[in-house]
Scaffold this active site. Sequence first.
Site: not given
Ligand code: COA
Length: 170
Positions: A19, A43, A92, A130
């Site tokens: 991140h 999650k 990624r 994560s």
């Molecule tokens: N390098 C390494 N790891 C990365 C990374 C990077 N550049 N970018 C993301 N990751 C990992 C994260 O650690 C995470 O790992 P995990 O799945 O083990 O937890 C995963 O990749 C993706 O997580 P993250 O980037 O935190 O996104 P998310 O998918 O958990 O979150 C939200 C998505 C919160 C942005 C999305 O659910 C959201 O917008 N929520 C609000 C409600 C909404 O609007 N919903 C409709 C969406 S269409």
Amino acid sequence: MNPSRCLYPGSFDPVTLGHVDIIRRAAALFDTVVVGVLYNPEKQGCFPAAQRVDMLKRVCAGIPNVEVISYGGLLAQFTRETGISVVVRGVRGVADLESETVMARINHQLNPALETLFLPASPEKGEISSSMVRQLASFGADLSAYVPSEVLPDILAAFSHQRMNILRED
Ligand code: COA
């Protein structure tokens, strides 16, 4: 010219060096990066939202154009309310690109003023997630290659109890 702002949203449960790579690179491209701890209903959270924000604030303290917030609603709604028109997401690999494309399209449908920019994760950060960090923490592994040093104490504290339980069951 208007100052440029972007939103970098995620669960950040906890923030990883993957991140931080994206935050630093976005901070070089935009006047302000708003790092948003948003809710992913798919999650089950480990760290409370307030602690995720606190960890991100400590990690980003040295980057002057980064703000950290949390928001419990839709990403499309947040960007409408704040007038932010760019979302940055790290990808990624192919699997991320597929799911991120769907999310970007839905967010654009919900807020047509919103565009999503994808930044490729740096190769050495491409394997970090994560959930992988949480699993390693539950086994007491060295996390220094995966998370910023500022949040290591939080993670160790959160998982020390779990490690004791694992040992007790042996
Ligand atoms: N390098 C390494 N790891 C990365 C990374 C990077 N550049 N970018 C993301 N990751 C990992 C994260 O650690 C995470 O790992 P995990 O799945 O083990 O937890 C995963 O990749 C993706 O997580 P993250 O980037 O935190 O996104 P998310 O998918 O958990 O979150 C939200 C998505 C919160 C942005 C999305 O659910 C959201 O917008 N929520 C609000 C409600 C909404 O609007 N919903 C409709 C969406 S269409």
